[in-house]
Design a protein around this motif. Structure first.
Motif, PDB file in Angstrom:
ATOM      1  N   LEU A   1       0.840  -1.204   0.000  1.00  0.00           N
ATOM      2  CA  LEU A   1       0.000   0.000   0.000  1.00  0.00           C
ATOM      3  C   LEU A   1       0.871   1.248   0.000  1.00  0.00           C
ATOM      4  N   ASP A   2       1.926   1.225   0.818  1.00  0.00           N
ATOM      5  CA  ASP A   2       2.817   2.388   0.889  1.00  0.00           C
ATOM      6  C   ASP A   2       3.505   2.633  -0.448  1.00  0.00           C
TER       7      ASP A   2
ATOM      8  N   PHE B   1       1.336   4.178  -2.943  1.00  0.00           N
ATOM      9  CA  PHE B   1       1.118   5.594  -2.643  1.00  0.00           C
ATOM     10  C   PHE B   1       2.333   6.422  -3.033  1.00  0.00           C
TER      11      PHE B   1
ATOM     12  N   HIS C   1       3.042   9.889  -5.404  1.00  0.00           N
ATOM     13  CA  HIS C   1       2.990  11.126  -4.621  1.00  0.00           C
ATOM     14  C   HIS C   1       4.399  11.538  -4.214  1.00  0.00           C
TER      15      HIS C   1
ATOM     16  N   ALA D   1       4.427  13.677   1.486  1.00  0.00           N
ATOM     17  CA  ALA D   1       4.686  12.299   1.047  1.00  0.00           C
ATOM     18  C   ALA D   1       6.141  11.929   1.319  1.00  0.00           C
TER      19      ALA D   1
END
Lengths: 772, 557
Positions: B257-258, B261, B265, B270
């Motif tokens: 998930l990281d 992201f 970003h 971020a």
């Protein structure tokens, strides 16, 4: 009689005279052959028709090239970001207007004075040769033109208008990524409360959030006073503890994101029963290192195991029937025994097999697994020449899982449960891939820690997801469903204004069109939650230490926000604030000074001889930054006697503001008490003493300061910055890519007579806020 | 020592070039010598492959350097009896010198000399350490709050405190941990807080400005040590997570998930999140703890040695000079020192920034009136004993007696300890400007009495200890008449152009072209140099911007 600041350094410094470069190091300075040029007088008649634009043009053509000169220019030390009050940017017009609004192109105390100073310690460029007469004259012409133009104009002061340079297009680097902000302490609390329908408590029922306020970067106004500026590993570590606690509780109580779900339910479907018959004589199906093929059977003539050649796949947990077809040859009147093994486990034992072939079925419950299945002959015996006990196996039949199967019901339900968690924790549905991945995680974890813990594990993972941890879910930009997009944006707005996500009802109002985002923001702004959260943020902004007095400035700011009263009242209100955020009369000696003479504001900002009060007022409400650059330090090494308000002093750049303002506060002691006599029982004169000709806030007392300060562009901009910080965790890039936004906000402030709610709403509607 | 190691060490020594030295001494444009010490490179190579440890011990608020490492013996005019209202006493108000209360009598004795070190009474409790101590007595600190703190962290170069930090900036501890910390669970542990000073406006210091924790690779980032209880909790969390297969599986899921992201970003928040995640993963992604956190900081013997009292383990918040209350969220310095020892010897950390707990605990401003009333300045002896000498001696003793495995070295051999102060303190105030006003005499007198006679002062000092430090040495001194540091040459000797006692420039002499007074950046560079790093090369690599060269003479040959 009046109080005066005492000199702040002694005359003990006796180092040899040395100048300083912009690194603050001692360097050799070789004076020019003729010394610094003399500051020319301003010939007013020569520029009678000059306008500010003419001065700007002359500056760009005749002065700016010198400022950027590689040898004698100013840019090496005064580039943008250098922390100096005089900044040489990449744009001549911008440099001109910045200098003008900073008062550095005025007749005294500005750049011209520094270039022509007779004192080596204050003359610019530090460490370089003085500017030539031609260069100095060029700048003098510009300052003279400006002086004439401004006196002829008679209109608003330059520092009270929207900066003309910001009306120019921004030509710098536009590489600013869309904004997003990491959850703050209160927002995390609010989000957890909203999702899990409970707070986070420790084993004794105590507030575990409060116990972790440090790692989470919160403020409690007793031991923690400054919010974390950034995400930290400590935050994530504490988030682990938080996630474990709240997710485990939600699973156990089937509450919050697990409301209506059964975390003990099987996630895997049971297929219809199937039958596999493995023939003993076929080594591709059953194999043993002991014995021999005998027709269609396998004769185990010694102790050993006949096992499946490959591990057998039991496709789901459930009941299985394992049937061994076999017979025995006896010895001493006793037939063979065998153990039926699944993996390393003996699941059944059969003894004393007769000589006739028969089926030996055994039903047992197995998990989903892949395991060898074996028939182990265990009691080999013979009487030599008389008999021999053998086990003769014909086949092994495995049936199961017994029953008709569950179809896809369990998988479907489990995927729906994953989707439900995404919806409740991340406020959006899970994609099919995410459902599969989430379910895979649950199933993996189930093998490690059991099913309820597995579901808690998925919950913990989602609490760690960036979508959870940022106020604007990154999914907002990629969601294809307009309703989801709207919900995620509304969540950010609610988090920023109320420190909690939007409720389902609020989201429904937005997505159904019953209310616009702007209308919902209006609703939020009228809510007790906004009042509480804005008050919390303003307590931080005004640096309260939690006492009633120290909270009064925050109460005023909150009051103005809630009522829409003009923002100028922040500094010019002539009333106090009670605990309920109501205006109350106060002693007329305060005058129109807003929070500036509130006891709780003054208490933490001593006046003479420290200048803290003046510095903090100018920093906090007018956006000045007072840094002590190395050249000032170097100059102080050689200081003997200088007045802070001597225009030729290096102190002047800051103290042309600090010292007069410190004088204007003299009628208030450091305890926030009004006084008319000094400690020495002398009448106090709290005028600015006309110490600085160009001081922008001249007059008697704090009211003179505040009533002029609220007109300044700086004041409006810095007040807007407070809203930027609240919503975007950074100041407005007013002189970069957000100059257009700034102009919009500026116009709004003018149009609404300083209603703080208007710019707040406008920022929320801006593309930067919405991550576009 | 293999060839590669040798060449590496040689490079470290050779890179401290005359040009670099010149930068410090450029005031006079002189040409210093060019002697390089291959021995230094060899010494570095001898311990190649072994760890290094760096401990900064920072006295925030400023020690009275005239009574510490740059000692002078003077009158104490605070004992004079001067009639009220007197504007022109003898000596004059401007010439009066105020020493701490009780100056001249034990334990506040005038300067003494032990071995090669002349010291003031504030250093008396530390004399046991002198055989290992190198004192820099010709030193200019930064006389402004926060500016001084910043400079000792980052070194000396053109900068703005409130500007966004650039990727090539490093604090000394970040630079050190970038070089040596990669294999540690929590390499960089500090006990300070940028916004602990109430004079700083938080609105002027958003993320990325001032002291920025997240410069350099994630493992070099600042982790605040906080209290023993906080550290135990943190380590327990790390241990639980690192050793749990369940948590590993969850983390693997979150990693995806990281990454998704962070792939899309790149804004400031971020980047900050990415850094936090990296640091977090470094903490929990290893092989787990080899220690039981519950046992840390509880050893009664150790606690007794560091004289740890219950209150020492608590954080305090302080409103200083009526500035807003702030806290460093740190325990007392003796607890920090004990934690340093345990974290070091348990293999958890290698770089430590110890700082006095109380916000501006040494910021002993004092009015002339108060000073005359108490017959002296506020005496810092008890404070410095408690915050520096006692715990420092306990730490040094422990480091010397703790072997580093079976290498034959002790932890001491591999450690550098840097002692420095935010600034020095003045011992008087110039009354000239007050007397020259048109105020009446009563007002003048009152203003003279309210003058601060213990202002921040640039005259300060620093010191180094450790396995690589040439102990029992003192470099430079303060002139007894000028009360200012006498410049030193590149070999550490006094500039002969100055009177070595009074500090006056000798008649007919010009300051040496290669003389200078050391600064915060010198301390930065020397600390790295003593840890066998080449600060000049680090700067070249974009790992720090300090421009002051190291004081190479402090290192053992």
């Amino acid at each position: 009689m009046h109080l005066r600041p005492s000199r702040q350094w002694s005359g003990l410094v006796l180092l040899g005279a040395a100048l300083a470069g912009c690194q603050g190091r001692a360097v050799v300075h070789t004076p020019g052959p003729t010394g610094p040029a003399v500051k020319p007088d301003c010939d007013v008649a020569a520029f009678a028709s000059a306008s500010p634009a003419d001065a700007a043009a002359a500056f760009a053509a005749d002065v700016y090239p010198h400022l950027t000169d590689g040898k004698q220019g100013c840019v090496a030390c005064h580039a943008a970001g250098s922390g100096r009050s005089f900044l040489v940017t990449t744009d001549p017009g911008e440099t001109f207007y910045k200098a003008r609004s900073a008062g550095l192109l005025g007749p005294t105390g500005g750049v011209l004075d520094r270039l022509t100073s007779a004192k080596a310690s204050t003359r610019m460029p530090q460490g370089g040769d003085p500017w030539s007469k031609d260069w100095v004259d060029a700048l003098a012409r510009v300052t003279c033109m400006l002086q004439v133009a401004q006196s002829a104009d008679g209109g608003g002061l330059p520092d009270e208008e929207f900066p003309p340079e910001l009306l120019l297009p921004y030509v710098g680097d536009g590489g600013f990524d869309p904004d997003n902000t990491f959850l703050g302490y209160q927002q995390l609390r609010g989000k957890v409360q909203a999702i899990f329908s409970s707070g986070w408590t420790d084993g004794d029922g105590g507030d575990a959030f409060a116990a972790n306020i440090g790692p989470f970067g919160g403020v409690d106004f007793s031991t923690h006073f400054v919010e974390a500026r950034t995400a930290t590993s400590d935050f994530l570590l504490s988030l682990d503890s938080l996630g474990k606690a709240v997710c485990a509780q939600a699973v156990a109580q089937q509450s919050g994101p697990f409301a209506g779900t059964d975390p003990t339910a099987d996630t895997e479907d049971t297929p219809p029963s199937s039958t596999a018959t493995l023939q003993a004589e076929d080594p591709t199906q059953l194999f043993s290192a002991v014995g021999q093929k005998e027709g269609t059977t396998w004769d185990l003539y010694a102790n050993g195991t006949l096992a499946t050649t490959q591990p057998f796949v039991f496709p789901a947990a459930g009941q299985y029937r394992l049937t061994v077809r076999a017979r025995g040859t006896p010895s001493a009147g006793l037939g063979p025994d065998f153990d039926l093994r699944v993996g390393s486990d003996i699941v059944n034992t059969v003894t004393d097999l007769p000589t006739t072939m028969a089926d030996y079925p055994f039903t047992l419950t197995l998990p989903k697994e892949t395991a060898l299945v074996g028939i182990q002959f265990t009691n080999d015996a013979q009487v030599v020449g008389v008999d021999d006990r053998n086990l003769v196996v014909d086949s092994l039949t495995i049936e199961g899982p017994l029953g008709t199967g569950t179809g896809t019901a369990r998988e479907t339900a489990a995927r729906a449960a994953v989707d439900g968690l995404y919806r409740k924790i991340l406020y959006r549905p899970a994609s099919p891939t995410e459902q599969a991945d989430g379910l895979a995680l649950v199933r993996d974890l189930e093998t490690l820690s059991g099913r309820p813990s597995a579901w808690a594990g998925l919950c913990e993972a989602l609490v760690h997801a960036p979508e959870f941890l940022f106020t604007l879910s990154p999914a907002q930009a990629t969601a294809t469903d307009a309703a989801v997009q709207a919900r995620l944006l509304l969540n950010k707005v609610a988090l920023d204004l109320l420190a909690r996500p939007a409720t389902d009802a609020e989201a429904q109002q937005l997505t159904s069109g019953a209310k616009t985002l702007d209308q919902l923001v209006d609703t939020y702004l009228q809510s007790p939650e906004f009042r509480a959260y804005f008050y919390y943020k303003m307590r931080i902004r005004t640096e309260s230490d939690g006492t009633d007095d120290a909270d009064e400035p925050a109460r005023l700011w909150t009051h103005l926000m809630l009522t829409g009263k003009p923002l100028r009242l922040l500094l010019t209100g002539d009333f106090g604030m009670d605990a309920q955020l109501n205006e109350v009369p106060r002693d007329p000696v305060h005058g129109k000074t807003g929070l500036l003479t509130m006891k709780g504001f003054i208490l933490h900002k001593p006046g003479f001889p420290r200048f803290n009060y003046a510095a903090r007022v100018l920093e906090d409400f007018l956006g000045y930054t007072f840094e002590i650059p190395p050249e000032v330090i170097a100059a102080r090494l050689n200081a003997t006697a200088a007045s802070t308000v001597d225009p030729t002093s290096i102190c002047f750049a800051c103290h042309k503001l600090l010292t007069p303002l410190a004088h204007q506060r003299l009628a208030w002691d450091d305890n926030g008490q009004h006084r008319t006599l000094s400690d020495g029982n002398q009448p106090i004169d709290d005028t600015d003493f006309n110490l600085v000709a160009d001081y922008p806030y001249k007059g008697k007392g704090m009211e003179a300061f505040s009533t002029q300060a609220v007109k300044k562009e700086r004041f409006i901009r810095h007040t807007l910055d407070a809203e930027f910080l609240m919503l975007l965790n950074r100041p407005m890039r007013h002189d970069q890519d957000e100059r257009v936004v700034y102009k919009q906000l500026w116009d709004l402030v003018q149009a609404t007579d300083g209603d703080l709610r208007a710019p707040l709403k406008a920022i929320i509607q801006s593309p930067h806020y919405q991550g576009k | 020592m293999n060839r590669r190691t040798f060449l590496s060490g040689l490079g470290a020594g050779a890179a401290i070039s005359a040009v670099d030295w010149l930068k410090l001494f450029r005031r006079n444009g002189g040409v210093p010598g060019t002697q390089k010490s291959l021995d230094l490179a060899r010494a570095a190579a001898d311990t190649a492959g072994l760890p290094r440890f760096l401990i900064y011990w920072f006295v925030e608020g400023g020690w009275d350097s005239y009574s510490m490492f740059s000692p002078v013996d003077t009158r104490n005019d605070a004992t004079l009896v001067i009639p009220a209202g007197e504007l022109h006493p003898n000596p004059s108000w401007a010439d009066q010198i105020y020493r701490p209360t009780g100056y001249g009598q034990a334990p506040n004795a005038p300067p003494k000399t032990l071995g090669n070190i002349t010291y003031g009474f504030l250093a008396e409790p530390g004399v046991d350490l002198f055989p290992d101590l190198a004192v820099i007595a010709s030193h200019n600190g930064n006389a402004f709050h926060s500016g001084g703190r910043w400079d000792y962290h980052y070194g000396s170069y053109n900068h703005s405190l409130s500007a966004m930090r650039d990727p090539d900036e490093r604090t000394v501890m970040q630079a050190f941990c970038e070089a040596y910390g990669a294999s540690y669970l929590m390499p960089h542990v500090s006990w300070h807080r940028w916004l602990s000073d109430g004079e700083l406006s938080p609105s002027n210091y958003p993320e990325g400005t001032g002291y920025y924790e997240q410069l350099g690779p994630p493992y070099a980032h600042t982790i605040y040590g906080k209290t023993p209880n906080d550290m135990r909790t943190r380590l327990a969390q790390v241990g639980n997570l690192a050793s749990s297969a369940r948590d590993n599986r969850i983390r693997s899921f979150v990693d995806n998930l990281d990454q998704n992201f962070l792939r899309d970003h790149h804004g400031e928040s971020a980047r900050s999140f990415s850094s936090a995640v990296s640091a977090y993963k470094a903490l929990v992604g290893g092989q787990g703890l080899h220690i039981d956190p519950r046992t840390l900081f509880n050893d009664p013997v150790l606690r007794a040695e560091f004289d740890v009292q219950p209150d020492d383990e608590l954080v305090t918040s302080t409103s200083v000079n009526n500035n807003p209350a702030r806290s460093k969220e740190s325990p007392n310095a003796n607890v920090q020192a004990m934690m340093t020892y345990e974290l070091m010897t348990q293999g958890v950390s290698c770089g430590f920034f110890i700082e006095s707990r109380e916000v501006r605990g040494f910021d002993t401003h004092y009015s002339r009136r108060s000073c005359l009333s108490t017959q002296g300045q506020q005496n810092q002896l008890a404070n410095i004993t408690r915050n520096l000498w006692s715990p420092l001696k306990a730490l040094v003793h422990r480091l010397k007696t703790t072997p580093y495995g079976t290498t034959g070295y002790s932890y001491w051999d591999l450690t550098t300890i840097t002692l420095c102060s935010e600034m020095g303190r003045m011992v008087g105030a110039d009354a000239g400007p007050v007397l020259s006003t048109s105020d009446d005499d009563a007002t003048k007198y009152d203003n003279i009495m309210t003058q601060d006679v213990c202002q921040h002062w640039h005259v300060s000092s620093a010191a180094f200890l450790g396995g690589k430090v040439k102990g029992n040495t003192q470099w430079g001194r303060v002139g007894t008449r000028t009360l200012n540091p006498i410049p030193i040459l590149q070999d550490g000797t006094l500039d002969p152009a100055f009177d070595p006692v009074t500090g006056d420039l000798l008649p007919g002499q010009n300051p040496s072209t290669s003389g200078a007074v050391t600064d915060c950046g010198s301390v930065y560079a020397t600390s790295l140099y003593l840890a066998d790093l080449d600060p000049v090369d680090l700067k070249r690599q974009g790992k720090g911007k300090n421009e002051s060269p190291p004081l190479t003479f402090v290192k053992k040959a």
